[in-house]
Motif scaffolding. Structure first.
Motif, PDB file in Angstrom:
ATOM      1  N   GLU A 354       1.432  -1.118   0.095  1.00 16.88           N
ATOM      2  CA  GLU A 354      -0.616  -0.057  -0.153  1.00 16.88           C
ATOM      3  C   GLU A 354       0.965   1.324   0.141  1.00 16.88           C
ATOM      4  O   GLU A 354       2.030   1.221   1.137  1.00 16.88           O
ATOM      5  N   CYS A 355       0.838   2.067  -0.766  1.00 18.86           N
ATOM      6  CA  CYS A 355       1.149   3.456  -0.975  1.00 18.86           C
ATOM      7  C   CYS A 355       0.408   4.615  -1.208  1.00 18.86           C
ATOM      8  O   CYS A 355      -0.827   4.705  -2.007  1.00 18.86           O
ATOM      9  N   LEU A 356       1.296   5.670  -0.477  1.00 24.74           N
ATOM     10  CA  LEU A 356       0.590   7.037  -0.786  1.00 24.74           C
ATOM     11  C   LEU A 356       0.278   7.395  -2.295  1.00 24.74           C
ATOM     12  O   LEU A 356       1.875   6.809  -2.586  1.00 24.74           O
ATOM     13  N   VAL A 357      -0.259   7.777  -2.829  1.00 27.18           N
ATOM     14  CA  VAL A 357      -0.565   8.566  -4.135  1.00 27.18           C
ATOM     15  C   VAL A 357      -0.333   9.771  -4.213  1.00 27.18           C
ATOM     16  O   VAL A 357      -1.010  10.104  -3.906  1.00 27.18           O
ATOM     17  N   CYS A 358       0.887  10.285  -4.147  1.00 30.09           N
ATOM     18  CA  CYS A 358       0.938  12.390  -3.983  1.00 30.09           C
ATOM     19  C   CYS A 358       1.218  12.780  -5.380  1.00 30.09           C
ATOM     20  O   CYS A 358       0.579  12.256  -6.369  1.00 30.09           O
ATOM     21  N   LYS A 359       0.965  14.243  -5.763  1.00 30.39           N
ATOM     22  CA  LYS A 359       0.965  15.005  -6.549  1.00 30.39           C
ATOM     23  C   LYS A 359       2.213  14.826  -7.490  1.00 30.39           C
ATOM     24  O   LYS A 359       2.691  14.171  -7.377  1.00 30.39           O
ATOM     25  N   HIS A 360       1.373  14.458  -8.840  1.00 27.30           N
ATOM     26  CA  HIS A 360       2.600  14.225  -9.674  1.00 27.30           C
ATOM     27  C   HIS A 360       2.578  15.530 -10.280  1.00 27.30           C
ATOM     28  O   HIS A 360       2.664  16.215 -10.434  1.00 27.30           O
TER      29      HIS A 360
END
Ligand SMILES: C[S@@+](CC[C@H](N)C(=O)[O-])C[C@H]1O[C@@H](n2cnc3c(N)ncnc32)[C@H](O)[C@@H]1O
Length: 392
Positions: A354-360
């Protein structure tokens, strides 16, 4: 005159064709256009046009509704983000304002002057990781170092060394002139540009003209003409080992190791092994660039291979074109600590983690070799003077 009473065969053809077209028009409404019956033709045309208008209006309405729904959803996410105590920087989302803000940040302004592939927003992640290592893991008191494979002209390396604490060694690894080691031409490193950019930026940061935590006694190495805390390794990273090329007794283990060298699957696997399994501090972070860049499928393949082989680190966040990895036992700590500093969009599983999906940022949406260059990218290049190395 023929048997049908027509003076020529051409008149017969004209009559025949008129009869045929009116018969066809009865079967197909669009052919009414050619019908001689004006009333019928106009009625059908009007009906057809009004049907088209209705469909167009319905489509437009649906599109508008969908856009409004998406906007609402985004706003809701932002409200949620900013109302939870830690998401204070959620408003950073948004083109022009963000650029203005980033240029006000002195370190980001310095980084932006160097050509390369580092997204300025990535510095927020770097700082959060650094703060976690200092405040939670107490790495301030231990001997550690910072390292990067693939420094190019120094852009991302500059971001890394802005975190430097007291006597930390910063290790820059690149094959530079020896591009035969650069298997997939991921960018051509230039040592003189690297040295010029890094030295200048260190002087600015030392003078206190920036918001960096950076510390440097001002000593310059007589051989390299670089600040003495910078150790340059001109080599093929895939052939390096901890024993031969790092001096852990003197420099300590690496607390942040950035990988942006060769982008083949084999090189990525080898660089990950060197960084994570041989050189990393047990509470350290490995940062892997270009994992989701469609131009470099070798990177994600190399990561998959590394995770399959049960390496020491696992992914915990995805942000600004990079994947962040650490030991499984400290994933949650890092996730909690980076959340206030970056815009976290959601959580998602990457290879079962499980990963944080941060701003691209921009690079994740753009293929480096694509033409024409979209307007917004041109804008970004102008503002940040990024060199994208578009092929001639
Ligand atoms: C994409 S560029 C790095 C960009 C840089 N990190 C930045 O953000 O500005 C890739 C760099 O890796 C270097 N490189 C490629 N293959 C390498 C290898 N096998 N060993 C060491 N360096 C390598 C290239 O010379 C180039 O400078």
């Amino acid at each position: 005159m023929n048997a049908c009473g027509f003076s020529s065969s051409s008149s017969a053809r004209r009559l025949m064709s008129r009869r045929l077209s009116s018969a066809a028009a009865r079967w197909h409404p669009r052919l009414h256009r050619f019908s001689n019956d004006d009333g019928e033709k106009n009625g059908a045309l009007r009906r057809m046009k009004s049907r088209r208008r209705t469909v167009k209006a319905e489509n437009g309405k649906q599109l508008r509704e969908a856009a409004a729904r998406r906007k609402e959803e985004d706003e809701r996410k932002h409200v949620l983000a900013s109302s939870s105590s830690c998401f204070s920087s959620a408003k950073r989302e948004g083109g022009k304002d963000e650029n203005k803000k980033e240029r006000k940040d002195a370190v980001k302004a310095l980084v932006s002057k160097v050509s390369g592939f580092y997204e300025l927003g990535g510095l927020d992640m770097y700082r959060a990781i650094d703060a976690c290592q200092r405040d939670v893991f107490g790495l301030t008191t231990q001997k550690t170092s910072l390292a990067e494979i693939g420094v190019y002209h120094g852009r991302s390396f500059l971001a890394l060394i802005s975190l430097r604490k007291n006597d930390e060694t910063c290790i820059a690894i690149d094959c530079f002139e020896n591009q035969a080691d650069n298997a997939d031409e991921s960018g051509v490193g230039d040592y003189s540009k690297f040295r010029k950019h890094v030295t200048k930026a260190c002087e600015v940061m030392k003078a206190g003209d920036s918001n960096a935590n950076f510390e440097w006694d001002g000593i310059v190495d007589s051989d390299t003409a670089l600040p003495s805390f910078i150790k340059v390794v001109k080599a093929d990273s895939t052939k390096m080992t901890n024993e031969a090329d790092f001096n852990e007794d003197k420099d300590g283990p690496v607390r942040i190791f950035s990988i942006d060298g060769s982008h083949t699957s084999e090189a990525t696997f080898r660089d990950l092994t060197l960084a994570a399994d041989e050189c990393l501090h047990e509470r350290g972070v490995v940062i892997l660039d270009d994992c989701f860049n469609p131009d470099w499928p070798g990177v994600i393949s190399g990561l998959a291979k590394y995770l399959d082989a049960s390496g020491r680190v696992v992914p915990f966040a995805i942000a600004y074109n990079k994947v962040y990895l650490c030991h499984p036992s400290i994933v949650e700590t890092y996730q909690l600590r980076v959340t206030p500093n970056v815009v976290v969009r959601k959580k998602a599983s990457l290879f079962g983690r499980e990963c944080l999906v941060c701003k691209h940022g921009w690079f994740s949406h753009v293929s480096r070799k694509r033409r024409p260059v979209p307007k917004r990218v041109v804008y970004y290049i102008c503002i940040h003077r990024v060199c994208l190395d578009f092929p001639a």
